[in-house]
Write a protein that holds these residues in place. Structure first.
Motif, PDB file in Angstrom:
ATOM      1  N   PRO B 347       0.838  -1.198   0.000  1.00 25.07           N
ATOM      2  CA  PRO B 347       0.000   0.000   0.000  1.00 25.07           C
ATOM      3  C   PRO B 347       0.884   1.264   0.000  1.00 25.07           C
ATOM      4  CG  PRO B 347       0.017  -1.008   2.181  1.00 25.07           C
ATOM      5  CD  PRO B 347       0.866  -1.875   1.298  1.00 25.07           C
ATOM      6  N   MET B 348       0.531   2.221  -0.844  1.00 27.53           N
ATOM      7  CA  MET B 348       1.293   3.470  -0.931  1.00 27.53           C
ATOM      8  C   MET B 348       0.598   4.512  -0.055  1.00 27.53           C
ATOM      9  SD  MET B 348       3.756   2.670  -2.964  1.00 27.53           S
ATOM     10  CE  MET B 348       3.842   0.899  -3.120  1.00 27.53           C
ATOM     11  N   GLY B 349       1.017   4.634   1.167  1.00 26.51           N
ATOM     12  CA  GLY B 349       0.434   5.626   2.060  1.00 26.51           C
ATOM     13  C   GLY B 349      -0.745   5.057   2.844  1.00 26.51           C
ATOM     14  N   ALA B 352      -4.204   3.873   1.537  1.00 24.30           N
ATOM     15  CA  ALA B 352      -4.369   2.613   0.798  1.00 24.30           C
ATOM     16  C   ALA B 352      -4.422   1.386   1.707  1.00 24.30           C
ATOM     17  CB  ALA B 352      -3.231   2.463  -0.218  1.00 24.30           C
ATOM     18  N   THR B 376       3.738   2.099   5.836  1.00 20.18           N
ATOM     19  CA  THR B 376       3.238   2.920   4.720  1.00 20.18           C
ATOM     20  C   THR B 376       4.013   4.214   4.534  1.00 20.18           C
ATOM     21  OG1 THR B 376       1.595   3.679   6.295  1.00 20.18           O
ATOM     22  CG2 THR B 376       0.900   2.048   4.687  1.00 20.18           C
ATOM     23  N   PHE B 380       8.037   4.237  -2.226  1.00 15.92           N
ATOM     24  CA  PHE B 380       7.718   3.176  -3.166  1.00 15.92           C
ATOM     25  C   PHE B 380       8.949   2.326  -3.462  1.00 15.92           C
ATOM     26  CE2 PHE B 380       7.411   1.696  -7.622  1.00 15.92           C
ATOM     27  CZ  PHE B 380       6.381   0.798  -7.446  1.00 15.92           C
ATOM     28  N   ILE B 397       0.609  -3.563  -6.083  1.00 20.46           N
ATOM     29  CA  ILE B 397       0.822  -2.168  -5.714  1.00 20.46           C
ATOM     30  C   ILE B 397      -0.529  -1.470  -5.615  1.00 20.46           C
ATOM     31  CG2 ILE B 397       1.957  -0.025  -6.416  1.00 20.46           C
ATOM     32  CD1 ILE B 397       3.811  -2.048  -8.140  1.00 20.46           C
ATOM     33  N   GLY B 399      -2.080   2.172  -4.678  1.00 21.90           N
ATOM     34  CA  GLY B 399      -1.980   3.593  -4.347  1.00 21.90           C
ATOM     35  C   GLY B 399      -3.370   4.220  -4.387  1.00 21.90           C
ATOM     36  N   GLU B 400      -3.401   5.562  -4.352  1.00 27.14           N
ATOM     37  CA  GLU B 400      -4.697   6.253  -4.319  1.00 27.14           C
ATOM     38  C   GLU B 400      -5.539   5.905  -5.556  1.00 27.14           C
ATOM     39  OE1 GLU B 400      -3.901  10.296  -3.071  1.00 27.14           O
ATOM     40  OE2 GLU B 400      -6.062  10.683  -3.097  1.00 27.14           O
ATOM     41  N   ASP B 401      -4.893   5.880  -6.716  1.00 25.97           N
ATOM     42  CA  ASP B 401      -5.582   5.510  -7.966  1.00 25.97           C
ATOM     43  C   ASP B 401      -6.282   4.174  -7.841  1.00 25.97           C
ATOM     44  OD1 ASP B 401      -4.816   7.726  -9.263  1.00 25.97           O
ATOM     45  OD2 ASP B 401      -3.568   6.697 -10.781  1.00 25.97           O
ATOM     46  N   GLU B 402      -5.508   3.199  -7.368  1.00 21.59           N
ATOM     47  CA  GLU B 402      -6.035   1.841  -7.257  1.00 21.59           C
ATOM     48  C   GLU B 402      -7.206   1.798  -6.279  1.00 21.59           C
ATOM     49  OE1 GLU B 402      -2.815   2.518  -7.468  1.00 21.59           O
ATOM     50  OE2 GLU B 402      -1.981   1.225  -9.036  1.00 21.59           O
TER      51      GLU B 402
END
Lengths: 434, 434
Positions: B347-349, B352, B376, B380, B397, B399-402
């Motif tokens: 998780p990126m941040g 996530a 977190t 990356f 991976i 992130g916010e997008d995912e």
């Protein structure tokens, strides 16, 4: 000549095969969960140097709690938990391991104290630890709780539902500061809190009174066991930080899919190791088993072995405590575990042994659990009785006829039906029973 | 403060995770073979009463070989083999077990003697025994050998081929009678024969000469190590019976599918327990490991515990002796065991983490070995490096997008290819990697 005793020493467990199979099935499922969660199994020595096991020099006292012995000049003893060996191992392999490092252990531990009901002197615990160097997110505390719950859930058909209670060591530190206790009082009160469950309310109250000699302070502390932290919101920054940490953590547990989790500040997990959040699991159906798993966060796991700061979160499941206790209480239907055997191969007379063993080998090659009954001088009746007693699902009867036509008489031991068939067909039939 | 030692005590084994995984895989395969052969796993106490471990009263002498200690009035110690506990257990459960009873044990054993190269003070052995009351066909001796060979074959990709040599205690008894030795000579000569491998030919010859003082007798005995039994056919009924038993048994081994079996009368398996045929396995590729498994028949297993006569055939595989020795000698390609991990979820941040943990749980539900990387705050780059270091096959991976589109970027760590996909498709892909 006098015969030697056949019972194991008191406090030592040995199970009959059927109970052992049940325990083995539970262990395999639970270890499967740990593997799936990426933990590396460690198998550390059961014997450690005495100086690794303890800091104390009072051997007489320690000897009542541990199994200790001396070889040459070296004092050593049997491990009493999994953490002491792990802290040594990790410190010795800092450059060989990747951190955060996930370690699991499933091993026997030893307590030298006199055996009591439900207390074993040799028992299994299943440990899991996640260790970081200098830093480790509290996300891992939540993950450990999630993994313990998955592990217990993997055997829920035997042990039912579980629930978890989360406590906070920082809360108590903050409360003691807020109440203005001196350091001797802090220590004594914490020992009382830790023993409160065993003492009962009255002894606890008396202990508090002896230590604090201040009714207002005593009541403040007692209030935690009635109202939780509610009297202490917005009393000090340190208290608020501890309370907020706990509340954030409970939200995280929910995000992590953990069920049946609540705050319980009376959960403290003793004096050693832990410095942060702590937790205990119990079984809803079997509250009499007490705490079946517990753990928490420690700020510096290997400080006695290394200058590198290893932060960890770890837990142990009381494996023997759960399963041996449930067996002893008659709570487990062991009939499902009566036999590991699918096929009993019964050669009738020496003439049939060679063909029978080729059948045995062919079945074993297909992973069909097969017992060969090779006392060929025994009567057919005795052979079938034996197959029945070991709960074989099928008997494969091989006499002279069968040898001559290279076929097998396959008898279903529960229906009594029997049929002559080729080895190939027998394999096909028996494979469906695996 | 001085730091404590991080090395285990000498003679104690502890492996790095990669080597432990290899050992665990071997154990699982071998235990699978024993299960398929219908053996019941027993897990007996590691600590026994001293009187169970030994008949001797000379504690000083025994203490050099065992780990002994005292609790209250009770002298006790750590088991040095699996047979001593089994003989006690079986005698105590005659009515709870069905005979012939098949028992297996995979457990740690302890030797107190000073550690030498290749000699461990704590080690695993894997035992299998078939026990009968009053009677037990020698077919079971052949079956035990067949099962040991299957067990060793299950790990032949690591240890290569094995072979077995069969000896006979009755042959030596018959020979000593035929040569007219007195009972002191019988005992002394047998001790010499048993130690011959370690002594070398010259010391053996001198020992024989000291004991027998008769060149003709000495040469008769030495001839067995050159020509086997060939000088002793038709010399006495007892010799012929022993020789015929051995030859019949070799035919049986062939019928039972055993490969690479030969007679070797120098195989004797020490003084204790055994009374009939005895056998030893070695590895063709690694003769330097010596005997990796051995066993034989005993006429009265539990005579010290019960008046019931329990006849058995049993064997032990030197599990640690094989696998730890091969690891230490660098003979095992451990690269296949580098990781238990299929998926590293990154998780990126903090944003996530919650979605990431739902992904982790979903993968673990499907038995896909998954590590969650929950620090977190790490960059990356560090997260991917970690996934690489733990040899994860895929990084997932998030992130916010995912999180926003509830998809996952799945990166194949060996090809570097990556693709965004649904959880369902990710599960489908990763399941093929199990």
């Amino acid at each position: 000549m006098e015969l030697k005793p056949t019972k194991p020493l008191s406090g030592f467990i040995e199970l009959l095969p059927v109970a052992q199979r049940f325990v083995d099935v539970c262990a395999a499922r639970m270890l499967g969960v740990l593997r799936t969660a990426g933990f590396s199994n460690l198998d550390l020595p059961a014997i450690e140097r005495a100086e690794v096991l303890t800091d104390k020099d009072n051997w007489d006292e320690i000897e009542t709690q541990m199994f200790l012995f001396q070889k040459g000049d070296t004092k050593m003893g049997l491990r009493y938990d999994g953490t002491v060996g792990l802290s040594r191992y990790v410190a010795g392999h800092l450059n060989d391991l990747t951190f955060p490092f996930r370690a699991s252990q499933f091993s026997k531990r030893y307590r030298g104290e006199r055996a009591q009901r439900g207390r074993y002197r040799e028992f299994y615990q299943m440990d899991m630890d996640i260790l970081g160097i200098n830093t480790l997110s509290t996300n891992y505390d939540a993950e450990i709780i999630s993994v313990i719950q998955r592990t217990l859930n993997s055997v829920s058909d035997f042990i039912g539902e579980n629930y978890v209670r989360v406590g906070s060591r920082p809360f108590w530190d903050a409360l003691f500061d807020y109440l203005g206790l001196n350091s001797a009082q802090k220590k004594d009160v914490f020992i009382l809190i830790d023993k409160r469950d065993k003492m009962g309310d009255q002894d606890f109250a008396e202990g508090l009174s002896d230590t604090l000699k201040n009714e207002k302070l005593e009541n403040e502390i007692k209030s935690v066991f009635i109202n939780g932290y509610s009297n202490f919101v917005k009393k000090s920054d340190k208290l608020d930080a501890a309370i907020n940490e706990l509340n954030d953590f409970m939200k995280k547990l929910n995000d992590f899919g953990v069920k049946n989790a609540d705050i319980d500040l009376s959960v403290t997990r003793g004096l050693a190791y832990y410095t942060g959040l702590v937790f205990e699991f119990k079984l809803s159906t079997y509250p009499e088993l007490g705490t079946v798993a517990g753990g928490g966060r420690y700020a510096n796991l290997s400080e006695k072995f290394s200058k590198t700061k290893i932060i960890g979160v770890g837990a142990a499941i009381g494996f023997s405590r759960i399963f041996v206790a449930l067996i002893e209480a008659g709570k487990i239907d062991l009939s499902k575990f009566e036999s590991p055997v699918v096929a009993a191969v019964l050669p009738m007379g020496d003439v049939a042994v060679s063909f029978a063993m080729s059948v045995v080998n062919a079945l074993r090659d297909e992973n069909i659990a097969t017992v060969a009954c090779l006392d060929t001088e025994k009567k057919f009746k005795n052979q079938i009785e034996y197959a029945d007693k070991i709960f074989a699902k099928y008997s494969l009867i091989i006499g002279e006829d069968e040898v001559n036509c290279q076929q097998i008489t396959v008898k279903n031991m529960s229906t009594g039906d029997q049929e002559k068939m080729s080895l190939r067909d027998a394999v096909k039939l028996l494979k469906t029973e695996q």
